[in-house]
Design a protein around this motif. Structure first.
Motif, PDB file in Angstrom:
ATOM      1  N   ASP A 102       0.869  -1.172   0.000  1.00  0.00           N
ATOM      2  CA  ASP A 102       0.000   0.000   0.000  1.00  0.00           C
ATOM      3  C   ASP A 102       0.906   1.222   0.000  1.00  0.00           C
ATOM      4  N   LEU A 103       1.106   1.806  -1.165  1.00  0.00           N
ATOM      5  CA  LEU A 103       2.022   2.941  -1.292  1.00  0.00           C
ATOM      6  C   LEU A 103       1.569   4.148  -0.481  1.00  0.00           C
ATOM      7  N   SER A 104       0.275   4.237  -0.171  1.00  0.00           N
ATOM      8  CA  SER A 104      -0.203   5.386   0.599  1.00  0.00           C
ATOM      9  C   SER A 104       0.354   5.401   2.017  1.00  0.00           C
ATOM     10  N   CYS A 105       0.941   4.303   2.463  1.00  0.00           N
ATOM     11  CA  CYS A 105       1.534   4.234   3.804  1.00  0.00           C
ATOM     12  C   CYS A 105       3.026   4.548   3.804  1.00  0.00           C
ATOM     13  N   ILE A 106       3.597   4.722   2.644  1.00  0.00           N
ATOM     14  CA  ILE A 106       5.023   5.030   2.545  1.00  0.00           C
ATOM     15  C   ILE A 106       5.183   6.529   2.799  1.00  0.00           C
ATOM     16  N   THR A 107       6.122   6.894   3.664  1.00  0.00           N
ATOM     17  CA  THR A 107       6.280   8.299   4.037  1.00  0.00           C
ATOM     18  C   THR A 107       7.530   8.950   3.458  1.00  0.00           C
ATOM     19  N   THR A 108       8.421   8.173   2.868  1.00  0.00           N
ATOM     20  CA  THR A 108       9.641   8.737   2.281  1.00  0.00           C
ATOM     21  C   THR A 108      10.009   7.979   1.021  1.00  0.00           C
ATOM     22  N   PHE A 109      10.270   8.721  -0.035  1.00  0.00           N
ATOM     23  CA  PHE A 109      10.794   8.163  -1.279  1.00  0.00           C
ATOM     24  C   PHE A 109      12.106   8.887  -1.575  1.00  0.00           C
ATOM     25  N   VAL A 110      13.110   8.147  -2.003  1.00  0.00           N
ATOM     26  CA  VAL A 110      14.400   8.740  -2.325  1.00  0.00           C
ATOM     27  C   VAL A 110      14.704   8.476  -3.788  1.00  0.00           C
ATOM     28  N   GLY A 111      15.021   9.542  -4.530  1.00  0.00           N
ATOM     29  CA  GLY A 111      15.441   9.417  -5.915  1.00  0.00           C
ATOM     30  C   GLY A 111      16.952   9.519  -5.982  1.00  0.00           C
ATOM     31  N   GLU A 112      17.592   8.518  -6.538  1.00  0.00           N
ATOM     32  CA  GLU A 112      19.050   8.501  -6.630  1.00  0.00           C
ATOM     33  C   GLU A 112      19.487   9.044  -7.992  1.00  0.00           C
ATOM     34  N   PRO A 113      20.738   9.529  -8.099  1.00  0.00           N
ATOM     35  CA  PRO A 113      21.220  10.062  -9.383  1.00  0.00           C
ATOM     36  C   PRO A 113      21.139   9.060 -10.541  1.00  0.00           C
ATOM     37  N   ASN A 114      21.233   7.762 -10.234  1.00  0.00           N
ATOM     38  CA  ASN A 114      21.150   6.755 -11.290  1.00  0.00           C
ATOM     39  C   ASN A 114      19.704   6.398 -11.655  1.00  0.00           C
ATOM     40  N   GLY A 115      18.729   7.110 -11.067  1.00  0.00           N
ATOM     41  CA  GLY A 115      17.326   6.906 -11.417  1.00  0.00           C
ATOM     42  C   GLY A 115      16.567   5.967 -10.493  1.00  0.00           C
ATOM     43  N   ARG A 116      17.266   5.243  -9.639  1.00  0.00           N
ATOM     44  CA  ARG A 116      16.570   4.309  -8.751  1.00  0.00           C
ATOM     45  C   ARG A 116      15.715   5.052  -7.728  1.00  0.00           C
ATOM     46  N   ILE A 117      14.628   4.396  -7.326  1.00  0.00           N
ATOM     47  CA  ILE A 117      13.756   4.916  -6.273  1.00  0.00           C
ATOM     48  C   ILE A 117      13.848   3.944  -5.102  1.00  0.00           C
ATOM     49  N   THR A 118      14.086   4.481  -3.918  1.00  0.00           N
ATOM     50  CA  THR A 118      14.148   3.675  -2.697  1.00  0.00           C
ATOM     51  C   THR A 118      13.054   4.139  -1.745  1.00  0.00           C
ATOM     52  N   PHE A 119      12.414   3.171  -1.065  1.00  0.00           N
ATOM     53  CA  PHE A 119      11.492   3.478   0.025  1.00  0.00           C
ATOM     54  C   PHE A 119      11.536   2.354   1.034  1.00  0.00           C
ATOM     55  N   TRP A 120      11.046   2.616   2.224  1.00  0.00           N
ATOM     56  CA  TRP A 120      11.086   1.647   3.306  1.00  0.00           C
ATOM     57  C   TRP A 120       9.673   1.253   3.689  1.00  0.00           C
ATOM     58  N   LEU A 121       9.490  -0.028   3.940  1.00  0.00           N
ATOM     59  CA  LEU A 121       8.170  -0.524   4.328  1.00  0.00           C
ATOM     60  C   LEU A 121       7.893  -0.155   5.782  1.00  0.00           C
ATOM     61  N   PRO A 122       6.726   0.417   6.040  1.00  0.00           N
ATOM     62  CA  PRO A 122       6.368   0.699   7.433  1.00  0.00           C
ATOM     63  C   PRO A 122       6.298  -0.616   8.219  1.00  0.00           C
ATOM     64  N   ASP A 123       6.561  -0.527   9.476  1.00  0.00           N
ATOM     65  CA  ASP A 123       6.469  -1.682  10.375  1.00  0.00           C
ATOM     66  C   ASP A 123       7.514  -2.751  10.098  1.00  0.00           C
ATOM     67  N   SER A 124       8.475  -2.473   9.256  1.00  0.00           N
ATOM     68  CA  SER A 124       9.598  -3.386   9.044  1.00  0.00           C
ATOM     69  C   SER A 124      10.813  -2.524   8.751  1.00  0.00           C
ATOM     70  N   LYS A 125      11.934  -3.139   8.665  1.00  0.00           N
ATOM     71  CA  LYS A 125      13.145  -2.390   8.333  1.00  0.00           C
ATOM     72  C   LYS A 125      13.565  -2.661   6.896  1.00  0.00           C
ATOM     73  N   LYS A 126      12.673  -3.220   6.113  1.00  0.00           N
ATOM     74  CA  LYS A 126      12.956  -3.619   4.748  1.00  0.00           C
ATOM     75  C   LYS A 126      12.904  -2.423   3.808  1.00  0.00           C
ATOM     76  N   ASP A 127      13.971  -2.269   3.026  1.00  0.00           N
ATOM     77  CA  ASP A 127      13.954  -1.244   2.000  1.00  0.00           C
ATOM     78  C   ASP A 127      13.661  -1.894   0.652  1.00  0.00           C
TER      79      ASP A 127
END
Length: 158
Positions: A102-127
């Motif tokens: 559920d992307l609506s629960c994601i609170t941070t998205f990171v855009g890297e110079p190489n184009g990748r998008i990173t986010f972390w799952l709430p309630d876990s430490k999984k990126d």
């Protein structure tokens, strides 16, 4: 066979509650509060309990009823599009595994110079790291969500 139970408040759906037996404990979980599910090919479903990083993994062999109940819920949410409360559920393939998030629960998205998008799952430490060259469909879904919700993109040009 126990089913997922719906609870109501003044005629409004509040939660889907599920009762599962896991590692000799009984859990009553508002399954609507789960923000991500990890589905493995070997008939296992993993999710993290809200407000903790406790992982629950159900499999068809040891917890068939609970596994089937969660699977039914997921099919209802994802495949039939029965989404509520501004949810934005997506099914993506990440690291050759199926993730339902559920992307609506994601609170941070990171855009890297190489184009990748990173986010972390709430309630876990999984990126989750989405590469635009390897995961085009997932990248598109996440980018669309970011643009629609924030009005911005993670591109350096925008």
């Amino acid at each position: 066979m126990q089913e997922i139970r719906e609870s109501f408040s003044e005629g409004e759906l509040v939660a889907y509650w599920i009762k599962i037996n896991y590692e000799r404990n009984i859990y009553l979980i508002d399954i609507d509060s789960i923000t991500a599910f990890f589905c493995q090919e070997n008939k296992r479903i993993t999710f993290w309990l809200p407000n903790s990083s406790q992982e629950i993994t159900l499999n068809k062999q040891n917890c068939e009823h609970d596994y089937q109940s969660v699977l039914f819920y997921l099919k209802k949410k994802i495949e039939t599009g029965e989404q509520t409360n501004n949810e934005w559920w997506v099914k993506i393939i990440y690291e050759r595994q199926e993730w339902l998030i559920d992307l609506s629960c994601i609170t941070t998205f990171v855009g890297e110079p190489n184009g990748r998008i990173t986010f972390w799952l709430p309630d876990s430490k999984k990126d989750i790291i989405i590469n635009p060259n390897r995961d085009k469909e997932a990248y598109q879904k996440v980018s669309e969500f970011i643009k629609k919700v924030t009005g911005c993109s993670l591109s350096m040009n925008n």
